[in-house]
Design a protein around this motif. Structure first.
Motif, PDB file in Angstrom:
ATOM      1  N   PRO A  40     -26.601   1.184  43.544  1.00 61.14           N
ATOM      2  CA  PRO A  40     -25.051   1.925  42.954  1.00 61.14           C
ATOM      3  C   PRO A  40     -24.375   1.936  44.728  1.00 61.14           C
ATOM      4  O   PRO A  40     -24.902   2.345  46.018  1.00 61.14           O
ATOM      5  N   ALA A  41     -23.313   2.176  45.399  1.00 56.88           N
ATOM      6  CA  ALA A  41     -22.455   2.161  46.237  1.00 56.88           C
ATOM      7  C   ALA A  41     -22.100   3.902  46.572  1.00 56.88           C
ATOM      8  O   ALA A  41     -22.102   4.762  45.952  1.00 56.88           O
ATOM      9  N   LEU A  42     -22.377   3.729  47.913  1.00 55.98           N
ATOM     10  CA  LEU A  42     -21.955   5.406  48.074  1.00 55.98           C
ATOM     11  C   LEU A  42     -20.260   5.429  48.645  1.00 55.98           C
ATOM     12  O   LEU A  42     -20.050   4.733  49.198  1.00 55.98           O
ATOM     13  N   ASP A  43     -19.656   6.905  48.594  1.00 53.08           N
ATOM     14  CA  ASP A  43     -18.190   6.670  48.437  1.00 53.08           C
ATOM     15  C   ASP A  43     -18.581   7.236  49.783  1.00 53.08           C
ATOM     16  O   ASP A  43     -18.462   8.399  49.948  1.00 53.08           O
ATOM     17  N   ALA A  44     -18.520   6.756  51.214  1.00 56.97           N
ATOM     18  CA  ALA A  44     -18.424   7.479  52.451  1.00 56.97           C
ATOM     19  C   ALA A  44     -17.080   7.207  53.174  1.00 56.97           C
ATOM     20  O   ALA A  44     -15.878   6.581  52.720  1.00 56.97           O
ATOM     21  N   LYS A  45     -17.026   8.866  53.661  1.00 56.44           N
ATOM     22  CA  LYS A  45     -15.696   8.769  53.985  1.00 56.44           C
ATOM     23  C   LYS A  45     -16.214   9.189  55.957  1.00 56.44           C
ATOM     24  O   LYS A  45     -16.643  10.005  55.634  1.00 56.44           O
ATOM     25  N   PRO A  46     -15.224   9.049  56.453  1.00 52.07           N
ATOM     26  CA  PRO A  46     -15.496   9.461  58.123  1.00 52.07           C
ATOM     27  C   PRO A  46     -15.292  11.344  57.745  1.00 52.07           C
ATOM     28  O   PRO A  46     -14.122  11.415  57.314  1.00 52.07           O
ATOM     29  N   VAL A  47     -15.776  11.471  58.582  1.00 53.54           N
ATOM     30  CA  VAL A  47     -16.288  13.080  59.460  1.00 53.54           C
ATOM     31  C   VAL A  47     -15.177  13.423  60.585  1.00 53.54           C
ATOM     32  O   VAL A  47     -14.807  12.709  61.294  1.00 53.54           O
ATOM     33  N   ILE A  48     -14.280  13.576  59.316  1.00 54.55           N
ATOM     34  CA  ILE A  48     -12.780  14.720  60.366  1.00 54.55           C
ATOM     35  C   ILE A  48     -12.790  15.774  60.976  1.00 54.55           C
ATOM     36  O   ILE A  48     -14.299  16.664  60.249  1.00 54.55           O
ATOM     37  N   TYR A  49     -13.266  16.104  62.736  1.00 52.97           N
ATOM     38  CA  TYR A  49     -13.458  17.098  63.335  1.00 52.97           C
ATOM     39  C   TYR A  49     -12.208  17.610  63.940  1.00 52.97           C
ATOM     40  O   TYR A  49     -11.007  17.904  64.140  1.00 52.97           O
ATOM     41  N   GLY A  50     -12.207  19.305  63.183  1.00 52.74           N
ATOM     42  CA  GLY A  50     -11.158  19.933  63.267  1.00 52.74           C
ATOM     43  C   GLY A  50     -11.052  21.280  64.190  1.00 52.74           C
ATOM     44  O   GLY A  50     -12.756  21.795  64.707  1.00 52.74           O
ATOM     45  N   LYS A  51     -10.080  22.363  64.602  1.00 57.26           N
ATOM     46  CA  LYS A  51     -10.844  23.487  65.500  1.00 57.26           C
ATOM     47  C   LYS A  51      -9.698  24.380  64.516  1.00 57.26           C
ATOM     48  O   LYS A  51      -9.227  24.286  64.338  1.00 57.26           O
ATOM     49  N   TRP A  52     -10.352  25.607  64.146  1.00 60.00           N
ATOM     50  CA  TRP A  52      -9.219  26.966  63.878  1.00 60.00           C
ATOM     51  C   TRP A  52      -8.434  27.088  64.721  1.00 60.00           C
ATOM     52  O   TRP A  52      -8.656  27.676  66.318  1.00 60.00           O
ATOM     53  N   LEU A  53      -7.290  27.446  64.863  1.00 56.32           N
ATOM     54  CA  LEU A  53      -6.447  28.135  66.131  1.00 56.32           C
ATOM     55  C   LEU A  53      -6.384  29.345  65.063  1.00 56.32           C
ATOM     56  O   LEU A  53      -5.632  29.879  63.857  1.00 56.32           O
ATOM     57  N   ARG A  54      -5.855  30.115  66.173  1.00 60.37           N
ATOM     58  CA  ARG A  54      -5.094  31.347  65.960  1.00 60.37           C
ATOM     59  C   ARG A  54      -3.609  31.487  66.061  1.00 60.37           C
ATOM     60  O   ARG A  54      -3.074  30.551  67.652  1.00 60.37           O
ATOM     61  N   THR A  55      -2.771  31.666  65.599  1.00 57.03           N
ATOM     62  CA  THR A  55      -0.892  32.187  66.528  1.00 57.03           C
ATOM     63  C   THR A  55      -1.187  33.529  67.445  1.00 57.03           C
ATOM     64  O   THR A  55      -1.974  34.185  67.505  1.00 57.03           O
ATOM     65  N   ASP A  56      -0.428  33.081  67.899  1.00 56.87           N
ATOM     66  CA  ASP A  56      -0.057  33.944  69.116  1.00 56.87           C
ATOM     67  C   ASP A  56       0.367  35.997  68.354  1.00 56.87           C
ATOM     68  O   ASP A  56       0.108  36.759  68.741  1.00 56.87           O
ATOM     69  N   ALA A  57       0.976  36.070  67.639  1.00 55.84           N
ATOM     70  CA  ALA A  57       1.717  37.112  66.939  1.00 55.84           C
ATOM     71  C   ALA A  57       0.531  37.912  66.077  1.00 55.84           C
ATOM     72  O   ALA A  57      -0.009  36.769  65.885  1.00 55.84           O
ATOM     73  N   TYR A  58       0.833  38.920  65.929  1.00 54.97           N
ATOM     74  CA  TYR A  58      -0.228  39.825  65.658  1.00 54.97           C
ATOM     75  C   TYR A  58       0.105  39.844  64.156  1.00 54.97           C
ATOM     76  O   TYR A  58       1.063  40.939  64.150  1.00 54.97           O
ATOM     77  N   PRO A  59      -0.577  40.151  63.272  1.00 55.49           N
ATOM     78  CA  PRO A  59      -2.013  39.502  63.053  1.00 55.49           C
ATOM     79  C   PRO A  59      -1.732  38.640  62.725  1.00 55.49           C
ATOM     80  O   PRO A  59      -1.249  37.461  62.148  1.00 55.49           O
ATOM     81  N   HIS A  60      -3.018  37.684  63.537  1.00 60.68           N
ATOM     82  CA  HIS A  60      -3.187  36.435  63.977  1.00 60.68           C
ATOM     83  C   HIS A  60      -3.968  36.020  62.821  1.00 60.68           C
ATOM     84  O   HIS A  60      -4.592  36.422  62.166  1.00 60.68           O
ATOM     85  N   HIS A  61      -2.557  34.631  62.450  1.00 61.81           N
ATOM     86  CA  HIS A  61      -3.613  34.050  61.244  1.00 61.81           C
ATOM     87  C   HIS A  61      -4.095  32.728  61.528  1.00 61.81           C
ATOM     88  O   HIS A  61      -4.073  32.120  63.258  1.00 61.81           O
ATOM     89  N   VAL A  62      -5.274  32.759  61.948  1.00 62.62           N
ATOM     90  CA  VAL A  62      -6.125  31.696  61.404  1.00 62.62           C
ATOM     91  C   VAL A  62      -5.413  30.190  60.708  1.00 62.62           C
ATOM     92  O   VAL A  62      -5.945  30.499  59.638  1.00 62.62           O
TER      93      VAL A  62
END
Length: 101
Positions: A40-62
């Protein structure tokens, strides 16, 4: 971690070697190519790396640096409710452990 290889590439190499071989090695190489082709074939996808960012305004949205979707509307919820944040639930990107500003 396992290496991903092209199943078609391996089968092509085995069949090419079998064409050059004679006798028993030839039949063994063709048999191996047939067995690999049936795996059987493997359904492989490339791994995508990201970062959690937050807004400047309070409350900070992530939010995700890849899809820009909000994970939580208040950064304090991450720690208080132990929300898993090692991947983005919207796009599947793998994340660093910390929230980056």
């Amino acid at each position: 971690m396992d290496d991903l290889i092209s199943k078609t590439g391996v089968v092509d190499i085995l069949r090419a070697r079998a064409e050059m071989a004679t006798g028993t090695p030839k039949s063994v190489l063709f048999a191996a190519a047939d067995m690999i082709e049936k795996l059987p074939a493997l359904d492989a996808k490339p791994v995508i790396y990201g970062k959690w960012l937050r807004t400047d305004a309070y409350p900070h949205h992530v939010y995700c640096s890849i899809c820009y979707k909000t994970l939580v509307t208040n950064e304090e919820f991450l720690k208080r409710y132990e929300i898993p944040n090692n991947f983005c639930p919207n796009c599947g990107a793998r994340m660093d452990a910390e929230v980056n500003t």
